[in-house]
Write a protein that holds these residues in place. Structure first.
Motif, PDB file in Angstrom:
ATOM      1  N   GLN A 152     102.803  63.386  90.300  1.00  0.00           N
ATOM      2  CA  GLN A 152     103.201  62.596  92.184  1.00  0.00           C
ATOM      3  C   GLN A 152     102.202  63.591  92.740  1.00  0.00           C
ATOM      4  O   GLN A 152     101.914  63.624  93.851  1.00  0.00           O
ATOM      5  CB  GLN A 152     104.943  63.677  91.996  1.00  0.00           C
ATOM      6  CG  GLN A 152     106.042  62.276  91.787  1.00  0.00           C
ATOM      7  CD  GLN A 152     106.831  63.090  92.379  1.00  0.00           C
ATOM      8  OE1 GLN A 152     107.067  63.612  93.265  1.00  0.00           O
ATOM      9  NE2 GLN A 152     108.010  62.717  91.702  1.00  0.00           N
ATOM     10  N   MET A 153     101.806  64.678  92.268  1.00  0.00           N
ATOM     11  CA  MET A 153     101.143  65.805  93.454  1.00  0.00           C
ATOM     12  C   MET A 153      99.683  65.239  92.988  1.00  0.00           C
ATOM     13  O   MET A 153      99.117  64.364  94.190  1.00  0.00           O
ATOM     14  CB  MET A 153     100.454  67.009  92.770  1.00  0.00           C
ATOM     15  CG  MET A 153     101.992  67.985  92.711  1.00  0.00           C
ATOM     16  SD  MET A 153     101.483  68.140  94.154  1.00  0.00           S
ATOM     17  CE  MET A 153     100.700  70.230  94.517  1.00  0.00           C
ATOM     18  N   ARG A 154      98.932  64.815  92.381  1.00  0.00           N
ATOM     19  CA  ARG A 154      97.957  64.290  92.037  1.00  0.00           C
ATOM     20  C   ARG A 154      98.194  62.736  93.111  1.00  0.00           C
ATOM     21  O   ARG A 154      97.055  62.271  93.635  1.00  0.00           O
ATOM     22  CB  ARG A 154      97.109  63.000  90.299  1.00  0.00           C
ATOM     23  CG  ARG A 154      97.230  64.912  89.578  1.00  0.00           C
ATOM     24  CD  ARG A 154      96.816  64.636  88.044  1.00  0.00           C
ATOM     25  NE  ARG A 154      95.673  63.128  88.001  1.00  0.00           N
ATOM     26  CZ  ARG A 154      94.351  63.850  88.175  1.00  0.00           C
ATOM     27  NH1 ARG A 154      94.656  65.187  88.670  1.00  0.00           N
ATOM     28  NH2 ARG A 154      93.544  63.226  88.538  1.00  0.00           N
ATOM     29  N   ASN A 155      99.130  62.282  92.615  1.00  0.00           N
ATOM     30  CA  ASN A 155      98.859  61.043  94.011  1.00  0.00           C
ATOM     31  C   ASN A 155      98.954  60.260  95.167  1.00  0.00           C
ATOM     32  O   ASN A 155      98.854  60.065  96.215  1.00  0.00           O
ATOM     33  CB  ASN A 155     100.300  59.745  93.492  1.00  0.00           C
ATOM     34  CG  ASN A 155     100.348  59.123  92.302  1.00  0.00           C
ATOM     35  OD1 ASN A 155      99.044  58.634  91.660  1.00  0.00           O
ATOM     36  ND2 ASN A 155     101.910  59.200  91.542  1.00  0.00           N
ATOM     37  N   ALA A 156      99.032  61.933  96.059  1.00  0.00           N
ATOM     38  CA  ALA A 156      99.364  62.305  97.242  1.00  0.00           C
ATOM     39  C   ALA A 156      98.251  63.081  97.413  1.00  0.00           C
ATOM     40  O   ALA A 156      97.798  63.685  98.702  1.00  0.00           O
ATOM     41  CB  ALA A 156     100.577  63.735  97.646  1.00  0.00           C
ATOM     42  N   GLY A 157      97.488  63.250  96.033  1.00  0.00           N
ATOM     43  CA  GLY A 157      95.811  63.572  96.611  1.00  0.00           C
ATOM     44  C   GLY A 157      95.192  64.941  96.340  1.00  0.00           C
ATOM     45  O   GLY A 157      94.421  65.374  96.697  1.00  0.00           O
ATOM     46  N   HIS A 158      96.306  65.912  95.694  1.00  0.00           N
ATOM     47  CA  HIS A 158      95.952  67.186  94.986  1.00  0.00           C
ATOM     48  C   HIS A 158      95.569  66.710  93.726  1.00  0.00           C
ATOM     49  O   HIS A 158      96.028  66.046  92.551  1.00  0.00           O
ATOM     50  CB  HIS A 158      96.968  67.893  94.516  1.00  0.00           C
ATOM     51  CG  HIS A 158      98.265  68.316  95.924  1.00  0.00           C
ATOM     52  ND1 HIS A 158      97.755  68.807  97.191  1.00  0.00           N
ATOM     53  CD2 HIS A 158      98.537  67.513  96.350  1.00  0.00           C
ATOM     54  CE1 HIS A 158      97.870  69.207  98.310  1.00  0.00           C
ATOM     55  NE2 HIS A 158      99.600  68.146  97.755  1.00  0.00           N
ATOM     56  N   ALA A 159      94.526  67.402  93.542  1.00  0.00           N
ATOM     57  CA  ALA A 159      93.511  67.841  91.710  1.00  0.00           C
ATOM     58  C   ALA A 159      94.011  68.709  91.624  1.00  0.00           C
ATOM     59  O   ALA A 159      94.090  69.985  91.474  1.00  0.00           O
ATOM     60  CB  ALA A 159      91.725  68.246  92.829  1.00  0.00           C
TER      61      ALA A 159
END
Length: 386
Positions: free
Chosen positions: A229-236
């Motif tokens: 979910q974090m990666r889908n929100a743009g977080h590396a």
């Protein structure tokens, strides 16, 4: 001028001290298995006593543990037999060796479902062998049933001392009427041979470290879903998984497509774990956590764990203070709640994360000053001297 008589005759106090340390007394240390973090306990006991370790090493690797052979006077391989549909267990050789050898003391784990615990307590009382039991108490049970209450009251009464894992463990036994005089706290901990100083952390690392056994209740799936979910929100953000266990193959197959997951397997070398941890900002144990939080403290990784202490594997997550030594997320919210907590952490400035990492490392040093082994050795030594 000092007479020859005075020079040749030691004082009674000096003779007693010399006698105490000239011949070490024997202590039995009884565990279901010797996990790596208990080797330090054996070593600390060995500085004062001859230690005979009673444990089973059968199948420990399949449960995610390393096979340990601590330095001791004797390692007694014990079998563990299940009785009454596996509800009752008995560890072989413990009772017979107590009766035959009459050690100076017995230090034994406090699992009241083991018949061998009760036999050790009864024989210790009959033979005047001090029996010190070490356990978690009833911290998991807000309202323990009558049978459980009576078992713990009896165990504490028959023991010389009950050593509690934490203050929460002690409070849980006091609530059911166990006398405080029989209870002592030795905060459950482990010694990390390779720590990471907080000055070596930036607070901007992109990794999360899972450290522990891959077992039912670890809830690693929640963490993987939260990271996704974090990666889908743009977080590396990436996830490093250190550990082994019965769920390893299923998890690796299910999430084989996730290139942000790094599976390191069973790593028991503290130096290697420290190297992996340097790429991580925090540690996370999404399920029923235990001593892994202390290891994370020693790596200057603030642990992220769920907020229901009674549902953890051990009471050690009580060391995690939200926003000070680590972070808490709402267990009821599952992966979504975990993702929200990760998002909150990832948007904090690096210096804020560094400050929490510093507090986490300070907590590790506090828990190991002195080490658990030294605390237990001192408690057993006092029991022997009673």
């Amino acid at each position: 001028m000092v007479s020859k008589e005075l020079m040749s005759e030691p004082s009674s106090e000096g003779a007693a001290t010399a006698g105490r340390f000239s011949a070490k007394r024997t202590v039995f240390y009884v565990q279901p298995l010797i996990a790596r973090y208990r080797v330090e306990v054996v070593a600390a006991l060995g500085r004062i006593f001859k230690v005979k370790v009673f444990a089973s090493s059968h199948g420990v690797e399949s449960r995610g543990f390393s096979r340990e052979q601590p330095v001791c006077e004797e390692f007694v391989e014990t079998g563990i037999t299940h009785l009454l549909s596996r509800r009752i267990k008995i560890q072989s050789k413990v009772l017979g060796r107590i009766v035959r050898e009459r050690p100076a003391a017995v230090l034994i784990f406090a699992d009241v479902t083991y018949l061998s615990l009760w036999l050790a307590l009864a024989s210790g009382r009959a033979l005047r062998v001090p029996v010190v039991i070490h356990g978690q108490g009833l911290y998991r049970y807000a309202k323990p049933g009558l049978a459980r209450v009576l078992c713990y009251r009896a165990a504490v009464a028959l023991s010389t001392q009950y050593v509690c894992y934490s203050e929460a463990s002690k409070r849980s036994l006091e609530r059911i009427g166990c006398p405080s005089s029989k209870l002592v706290v030795a905060s459950n901990s482990l010694t990390v041979t390779q720590t990471v100083d907080p000055s070596e952390k930036t607070g901007a690392e992109q990794g999360v470290l899972f450290l522990g056994r891959l077992r039912d209740g670890s809830n690693v799936e929640y963490l993987i879903e939260a990271v996704e979910q974090m990666r889908n929100a743009g977080h590396a953000i990436v996830l490093h998984v250190v550990g082994d266990g019965e769920l390893r193959d299923r998890l690796k197959n299910t999430y084989s497509h996730c290139n942000y997951l790094f599976w390191h397997g069973a790593v028991f070398d503290d130096k290697e774990i420290a190297v992996i941890s340097r790429a991580c900002r925090i540690g996370c144990y999404p399920g029923a956590a235990g001593l892994s939080v202390v290891h994370m403290f020693g790596l200057s990784l603030p642990p992220l764990v769920h907020d229901q202490l009674s549902l953890h594997m051990g009471p050690e997550p009580e060391y995690v203070e939200d926003g000070r030594t680590g972070f808490l997320y709402s267990r009821e919210g599952g992966a979504n709640s975990l993702a929200a907590s990760l998002c909150n952490i990832w948007t904090r400035p690096p210096e804020a994360i560094q400050a929490i990492a510093t507090c986490a490392f300070s907590k590790y040093r506090q828990l190991n000053s002195p080490t658990l082994g030294r605390r237990l050795a001192d408690i057993v030594d006092r029991a022997v001297e009673l």
